[in-house]
Design a protein around this motif. Sequence first.
Motif, PDB file in Angstrom:
ATOM      1  N   CYS A 178      -2.273  10.809   3.490  1.00 22.78           N
ATOM      2  CA  CYS A 178      -2.684  10.861   4.892  1.00 22.78           C
ATOM      3  C   CYS A 178      -2.993   9.474   5.438  1.00 22.78           C
ATOM      4  CB  CYS A 178      -3.939  11.717   5.040  1.00 22.78           C
ATOM      5  SG  CYS A 178      -3.601  13.449   5.302  1.00 22.78           S
ATOM      6  N   TYR A 179      -3.824   8.739   4.707  1.00 23.93           N
ATOM      7  CA  TYR A 179      -4.288   7.454   5.235  1.00 23.93           C
ATOM      8  C   TYR A 179      -3.153   6.428   5.274  1.00 23.93           C
ATOM      9  CZ  TYR A 179      -8.915   9.539   4.538  1.00 23.93           C
ATOM     10  OH  TYR A 179     -10.002  10.371   4.575  1.00 23.93           O
ATOM     11  N   ARG A 180      -2.230   6.511   4.286  1.00 26.33           N
ATOM     12  CA  ARG A 180      -1.087   5.592   4.313  1.00 26.33           C
ATOM     13  C   ARG A 180      -0.235   5.846   5.554  1.00 26.33           C
ATOM     14  NH1 ARG A 180      -0.029   3.491  -1.016  1.00 26.33           N
ATOM     15  NH2 ARG A 180       1.856   2.450  -0.418  1.00 26.33           N
ATOM     16  N   SER A 181      -0.192   7.114   6.009  1.00 22.27           N
ATOM     17  CA  SER A 181       0.616   7.417   7.180  1.00 22.27           C
ATOM     18  C   SER A 181      -0.207   7.361   8.463  1.00 22.27           C
ATOM     19  CB  SER A 181       1.249   8.807   7.046  1.00 22.27           C
ATOM     20  OG  SER A 181       0.230   9.787   7.057  1.00 22.27           O
ATOM     21  N   ASN A 182      -1.437   6.817   8.339  1.00 16.31           N
ATOM     22  CA  ASN A 182      -2.303   6.649   9.507  1.00 16.31           C
ATOM     23  C   ASN A 182      -2.722   7.988  10.112  1.00 16.31           C
ATOM     24  OD1 ASN A 182      -3.817   4.944  10.965  1.00 16.31           O
ATOM     25  ND2 ASN A 182      -2.137   4.077  12.172  1.00 16.31           N
ATOM     26  N   ASN A 183      -2.918   8.982   9.270  1.00 14.75           N
ATOM     27  CA  ASN A 183      -3.467  10.257   9.718  1.00 14.75           C
ATOM     28  C   ASN A 183      -4.843  10.405   9.093  1.00 14.75           C
ATOM     29  OD1 ASN A 183      -1.392  11.625  11.322  1.00 14.75           O
ATOM     30  ND2 ASN A 183      -0.190  11.363   9.458  1.00 14.75           N
ATOM     31  N   TRP A 184      -5.860  10.558   9.936  1.00 17.79           N
ATOM     32  CA  TRP A 184      -7.230  10.485   9.419  1.00 17.79           C
ATOM     33  C   TRP A 184      -7.787  11.875   9.177  1.00 17.79           C
ATOM     34  CZ3 TRP A 184      -8.939   6.076   7.554  1.00 17.79           C
ATOM     35  CH2 TRP A 184      -8.228   4.934   7.914  1.00 17.79           C
ATOM     36  N   ASN A 185      -7.401  12.423   8.047  1.00 15.56           N
ATOM     37  CA  ASN A 185      -7.956  13.703   7.618  1.00 15.56           C
ATOM     38  C   ASN A 185      -9.302  13.436   6.947  1.00 15.56           C
ATOM     39  OD1 ASN A 185      -8.558  16.150   6.488  1.00 15.56           O
ATOM     40  ND2 ASN A 185      -6.837  16.183   5.057  1.00 15.56           N
ATOM     41  N   ILE A 186     -10.394  13.812   7.605  1.00 13.50           N
ATOM     42  CA  ILE A 186     -11.689  13.652   6.942  1.00 13.50           C
ATOM     43  C   ILE A 186     -12.330  15.012   6.693  1.00 13.50           C
ATOM     44  CG2 ILE A 186     -12.100  11.336   7.811  1.00 13.50           C
ATOM     45  CD1 ILE A 186     -14.008  12.473   9.811  1.00 13.50           C
ATOM     46  N   LYS A 191       9.039   5.843  -4.839  1.00 16.47           N
ATOM     47  CA  LYS A 191      10.448   5.938  -5.235  1.00 16.47           C
ATOM     48  C   LYS A 191      11.291   6.868  -4.366  1.00 16.47           C
ATOM     49  CE  LYS A 191       9.453   3.529  -8.943  1.00 16.47           C
ATOM     50  NZ  LYS A 191       9.764   2.092  -8.955  1.00 16.47           N
ATOM     51  N   THR A 192      10.690   7.574  -3.428  1.00 17.51           N
ATOM     52  CA  THR A 192      11.515   8.516  -2.671  1.00 17.51           C
ATOM     53  C   THR A 192      11.544   8.152  -1.187  1.00 17.51           C
ATOM     54  OG1 THR A 192       9.712  10.026  -2.104  1.00 17.51           O
ATOM     55  CG2 THR A 192      10.806  10.387  -4.228  1.00 17.51           C
ATOM     56  N   LEU A 193      12.530   8.725  -0.492  1.00 22.43           N
ATOM     57  CA  LEU A 193      12.667   8.453   0.935  1.00 22.43           C
ATOM     58  C   LEU A 193      11.449   8.972   1.697  1.00 22.43           C
ATOM     59  CD1 LEU A 193      14.376   7.447   3.281  1.00 22.43           C
ATOM     60  CD2 LEU A 193      15.377   9.736   3.441  1.00 22.43           C
ATOM     61  N   LYS A 194      10.927  10.149   1.242  1.00 18.44           N
ATOM     62  CA  LYS A 194       9.770  10.732   1.923  1.00 18.44           C
ATOM     63  C   LYS A 194       8.601   9.744   1.905  1.00 18.44           C
ATOM     64  CE  LYS A 194       8.490  14.228   4.217  1.00 18.44           C
ATOM     65  NZ  LYS A 194       9.314  14.625   5.362  1.00 18.44           N
ATOM     66  N   GLY A 195       8.375   9.140   0.710  1.00 21.32           N
ATOM     67  CA  GLY A 195       7.284   8.185   0.594  1.00 21.32           C
ATOM     68  C   GLY A 195       7.496   6.990   1.510  1.00 21.32           C
ATOM     69  N   PHE A 196       8.748   6.556   1.583  1.00 19.87           N
ATOM     70  CA  PHE A 196       9.073   5.429   2.455  1.00 19.87           C
ATOM     71  C   PHE A 196       8.771   5.781   3.915  1.00 19.87           C
ATOM     72  CE2 PHE A 196      12.293   3.104   4.987  1.00 19.87           C
ATOM     73  CZ  PHE A 196      11.826   1.822   4.746  1.00 19.87           C
ATOM     74  N   GLU A 197       9.187   7.012   4.299  1.00 20.66           N
ATOM     75  CA  GLU A 197       8.904   7.496   5.657  1.00 20.66           C
ATOM     76  C   GLU A 197       7.412   7.452   5.956  1.00 20.66           C
ATOM     77  OE1 GLU A 197      10.405  11.318   7.473  1.00 20.66           O
ATOM     78  OE2 GLU A 197      11.819  11.132   5.824  1.00 20.66           O
ATOM     79  N   VAL A 198       6.629   7.988   4.986  1.00 23.91           N
ATOM     80  CA  VAL A 198       5.176   8.023   5.171  1.00 23.91           C
ATOM     81  C   VAL A 198       4.648   6.624   5.403  1.00 23.91           C
ATOM     82  CG1 VAL A 198       2.993   8.434   3.968  1.00 23.91           C
ATOM     83  CG2 VAL A 198       4.801  10.149   3.876  1.00 23.91           C
ATOM     84  N   ARG A 199       5.096   5.672   4.570  1.00 23.01           N
ATOM     85  CA  ARG A 199       4.552   4.317   4.684  1.00 23.01           C
ATOM     86  C   ARG A 199       4.984   3.643   5.983  1.00 23.01           C
ATOM     87  NH1 ARG A 199       6.487   1.184   0.037  1.00 23.01           N
ATOM     88  NH2 ARG A 199       7.918   2.892  -0.434  1.00 23.01           N
ATOM     89  N   VAL A 200       6.251   3.844   6.356  1.00 20.20           N
ATOM     90  CA  VAL A 200       6.732   3.210   7.594  1.00 20.20           C
ATOM     91  C   VAL A 200       5.981   3.763   8.801  1.00 20.20           C
ATOM     92  CG1 VAL A 200       8.690   3.036   9.160  1.00 20.20           C
ATOM     93  CG2 VAL A 200       9.010   2.652   6.724  1.00 20.20           C
TER      94      VAL A 200
END
Lengths: 324, 366
Positions: B80-88, B219-228
């Motif tokens: 969540c936080y890597r993708s700038n979504n603040w789930n608290i 290692k996956t595209l999904k992770g890359f998407e999340v980070r971008v």
Amino acid sequence: MDIAEAILTTVATASTPLLIAATGELVVERSGVLNLGVEGMMLMGAVSGFAVTALTGYPWLGVLAAVIVGAVYSLLFGFLTLTLVTNQVATGLALTLLGVGLSGLIGVPFVGHPGIQMTSLYIPGLTGLPYVGKLLFGEDPLFYLSIVLVIGVSWFLFGTRAGLTLRSVGDNHGSAHALGIPVIRIRYLAVMFGGACAGLAGAQLSIVYTPQWVENMTAGRGWIALALVVFASWRPWRVFAGAYLFGLLTIAELNIQAVDLSTLHQLPGAVYDLLALIKAIPSQFLSSIPYLATVVVLVVISRNRRLTMMNTPASLGRAFVPDR
Amino acid sequence: MRIELVKRPQHSILFSALSPVVALILTLLFGLVLFALLGRNPVTAMYIYFVSPLTEVWQIHELAVKAAPLILIAVGLSVCYRSNNWNIGAEGQLVAGALAGSILPVMFPDFQNFMLLPLMMIMGMIGGALYAGIPAILKVRFNTNEILSSLMLVYVANLFLDWMVRGPWRDPNGHNFPQTIQFSDAATLPAIFPASGRASWDFVFALVAALVIWFMMEKTLKGFEVRVMGQSPRAGRFAGFSSGRIVIFSFVVSGALAGLAGIATVSANINQLQPVISPGYGFTAIIVAFLGRLNPLGIVVAGLVLALSYLGGEAAQTAIGISDKTASVFQGMLLFFVLASDTLIYYRIRIVRSRERAGEVVHGHS
């Protein structure tokens, strides 16, 4: 009429902490800073206000201590986000998490300690007036302070040059800096003002509303105050309206839980049936109404993207590093 | 005198690795001061807090018991936080997962076979994911601030749990205590090494989750998407990534892991539902996520550190009579120091005397 009057008086008492905390946070956010630590600052204010009142016997000293503690505690947030440019969301959360722990630790000796309640105003002749007397002239002093606070903040933000400067910092810190406005200093002052207000709001809880110290006694009010600022689209008088709406909701819920149906047989049938129906709802569901209402209100307000965009301070939550 | 930040041309690899260590050392130093203020010998208190809970094998098990939910939740939060979504609201998702996972053992206590535990865990994950889906959908559909909505739902979940264990799910033979019936043995998550302590399989779940999420993010595209989407949503949109889908994805992943943490810790350690089932794991996990620098493998280490603070708090309360609230003070301080130390990764810090003029350096502008 006595019951209605008593209920309205308690509505003011329940709304005041929300109003004070939200008004403080409004000024902070107008300067472009998002401080999610309101809950933590309120707890620090509540525990220090209670402790000082209990130790000295003077509620006013407790209030003063809470204001100072709130402001000083908020400096921690200010130093990290403004000087060290840390992430404001994460730092605000840290301020709340530390506030929960620290207030709990400070409050250990005061759990179960009898509190001293601040006395309400009494003006001979006026307070005794029928219907409006107690409402207008018989509240606790912090209620009047909260009204003065809203008037003052509204005047400051929209009626003074300093207020314009503060808003300009919140809307475009780059341009404000280019014009020679000390962005960071103004934000520090705004953050401290927000901290002082949150501390005061906390003291209202532990000195006026329920004069005792209970761990985590704010019960999410700091977060509701944050939601109120969004709900109010960053305008002081709308914060006032929102706070009283929530106060009314809280008191209605509490009174419905407390009401004894067997004494109310003289009520018209439909009203009685409605009350009986509401009474049948488990208390936990009624208690969750303020939290659910907050979510609903946020949804209603924010679904209009254009309106939200127009009202939100444009630099809200964005870090600023001056280029010299 | 004032403090000035000078942007580093590249972020410092040295401080990326060092900043959590710096934060830990600062926290320990302030801990000494805290103990001195509480009128205890700081060195003795430190020993009781951070060393004594690790001296026997069964205590290592206790560490794993506390660390498992923290790691599970924090690994999800890192997405969540890597993708700038603040789930608290992970604490609420934990409760939702515990409730959903308890449906079988509470309502169908006679259903006992090898499928029971896997079903409970899966239902727990679904419960947590659905509950986390609420703030996600509100954010995508109505632009609602997810910080506030996810937090408000924590209070709602706790009240709902309270009602369930006092109302519909109360144990009829439980002498009116607010609790459900005891889970059967088939519904109890077993210990890994029952001979030496009670650490159970949820710790293994946590390690697996950390590895899986690490693999996904790196290692996956999904992770890359999340980070971008976290670092530059604009760039992400140009690449054709849907920001709404990432919001839902990251909330569902973190909600599912928080839900798993909830049902696993209930099944392994409490064996029934009670009005309170977590000492704030969902909030402490936020600190774990940041101390682990939002890296799933770092989070495993961070989870153990924060678990130790819980054990230390209990040990200090019994041994030298200081409140276990010190644990949450330590946790809060630690998060502050982690955030402050992270500044060193991107900036050099200069102390400027008021006379001296600073100006020769070109600064980055955020």
